[in-house]
Design an enzyme around this catalytic site. Sequence first.
Site, short mmCIF file in Angstrom:
data_model
loop_
_atom_site.label_atom_id
_atom_site.label_comp_id
_atom_site.label_asym_id
_atom_site.label_seq_id
_atom_site.Cartn_x
_atom_site.Cartn_y
_atom_site.Cartn_z
N GLU A 231 0.72 -1.39 -0.18
CA GLU A 231 0.43 0.39 0.01
C GLU A 231 0.78 1.56 -0.19
O GLU A 231 0.63 1.94 -0.72
CB GLU A 231 -1.25 -0.24 0.80
CG GLU A 231 -1.99 -1.53 0.72
CD GLU A 231 -3.02 -0.98 -0.18
OE1 GLU A 231 -3.44 -0.10 -0.58
OE2 GLU A 231 -3.35 -2.07 -1.08
N TYR B 127 -5.90 7.58 3.95
CA TYR B 127 -6.14 6.74 2.17
C TYR B 127 -5.66 5.15 3.52
O TYR B 127 -5.94 4.11 3.52
CB TYR B 127 -5.28 7.15 2.03
CG TYR B 127 -5.43 6.34 0.76
CD1 TYR B 127 -6.49 5.76 0.46
CD2 TYR B 127 -4.16 5.58 0.37
CE1 TYR B 127 -6.47 4.52 -0.73
CE2 TYR B 127 -4.21 4.21 -0.64
CZ TYR B 127 -5.29 3.86 -1.26
OH TYR B 127 -5.13 2.67 -1.54
N ASP C 236 -9.55 7.14 -2.85
CA ASP C 236 -7.89 7.81 -3.42
C ASP C 236 -7.86 8.21 -4.77
O ASP C 236 -10.15 8.54 -5.11
CB ASP C 236 -6.92 6.24 -3.76
CG ASP C 236 -7.23 5.30 -4.31
OD1 ASP C 236 -8.41 4.88 -5.40
OD2 ASP C 236 -6.89 4.62 -5.22
N CYS D 26 -19.61 -3.89 -15.63
CA CYS D 26 -20.03 -2.64 -14.40
C CYS D 26 -21.01 -3.86 -13.18
O CYS D 26 -22.30 -3.40 -13.87
CB CYS D 26 -19.31 -1.09 -14.38
SG CYS D 26 -20.08 -0.62 -12.74
N1 ADE Z 1 -3.56 1.13 -5.92
C1 ADE Z 1 -3.50 0.61 -4.02
N2 ADE Z 1 -4.16 -0.36 -3.51
C2 ADE Z 1 -3.91 -1.14 -4.14
C3 ADE Z 1 -4.50 -1.93 -3.99
N3 ADE Z 1 -4.81 -2.76 -2.84
N4 ADE Z 1 -4.52 -3.11 -5.47
C4 ADE Z 1 -4.37 -2.32 -6.24
N5 ADE Z 1 -4.89 -1.11 -6.62
C5 ADE Z 1 -4.14 -0.35 -6.08
#
Ligand code: ADE
Length: 365
Positions: free
Chosen positions: A56, A139, A157, A222
């Site tokens: 992350e 975040y 995000d 979707c």
């Molecule tokens: N961007 C931030 N965290 C993410 C995740 N766990 N998987 C894909 N994109 C991401």
Amino acid sequence: MSRTGPNPETEVFRSVEAGRIEPSWIASRLESWFPGHQRDLPWRQRRTPWRTLVSELMLQQTQVSRVAERFEPFMARFPDPDAMVSAGEDAVVAAWEGLGYYRRARLLHAAAVAIRDDHGGEVPDTVEALRSLPGIGRYTAGSIASIAFGRPAPIVDGNVIRVIARIDAIDAASDDPGLIEHCWRRAEGLAAAAESPGIVNESLMELGATVCRPGRPSCDACPLVDRCAARRAGIEDSVPRPKQPPQRELVHLHSILLRRGDRILLRRRPAKGIWAGLWELPSVESASRLEPEAVAAGLDFTVEGLRYVESFRRLLTHREVHFHVHEGRTRVRRGEWCDREEASTLGMSKPMRLLIDRRAWGVTD
Ligand code: ADE
């Protein structure tokens, strides 16, 4: 007050609050969708709190494809917080090469120290404790707490903002503070309604990255299309509006290759500013391009026979950097004279590494 669109006090957001889709419907649709549609990404193959924390942090500002390439070698080098603390900050910065925003590498090392010293070597499992770690904000704390520990913590995000702006048909720029605040409230509701908050959060990111993309979304794929307000209003292609591109500062970086046998002179950049603390050829920075004599005069040691070799340009998020490469000679002995092996262990920006590989060691690929 917002510059670019509505804020939470305006009608747009009030009407959205009234007519919005039920969080529990969205959460259960996403939970059913994710297992069969998620991308095969390395940090998803084996989940531990430490792997989640590292991935992350990497994903905060670096593309998924680039993180995917680097993740397993990085984890093999630093399999747990203790291993990272023992390896030291410089090793983490060197291993971070190519991921950009190198400050994150130092913060990650500092977070590993805090985990060892204050949390018995285990990644903490609450949003509050995670937020107290260096480099971890609202975040990232939410993503680790939900993905690694199943906590009902929200995340927002760029991908999540796009998905929510569309399902709620909010015609604002994606960096509009009112829209962002709305998204945090919405994400809180979704995490609270979820059976698996980590899956709902990752699905929101995944949906934004793979289906609800900027420009033309693939609405046929979707899971939320039946109730998407932007789709119903026919504005799915244009909502949210793009944010203004960043103004880039122009920087000219005049770098000098100095050799002594099979060694070259390297220096560490200042602790603040662009590429803080990374290694580079001795360089002179200026707002406009300098002639070789002015470059020589800008150094704090004497060089002779300074000769211009080549220029190239790199766009960073907030800067446009023009590299101007020179070669010369010096009698100076002090400083770090490094051979290829030693240089390879020092943290460098990607363009500087490529420049040195090409000019100093003759590596062309
Ligand atoms: N961007 C931030 N965290 C993410 C995740 N766990 N998987 C894909 N994109 C991401």
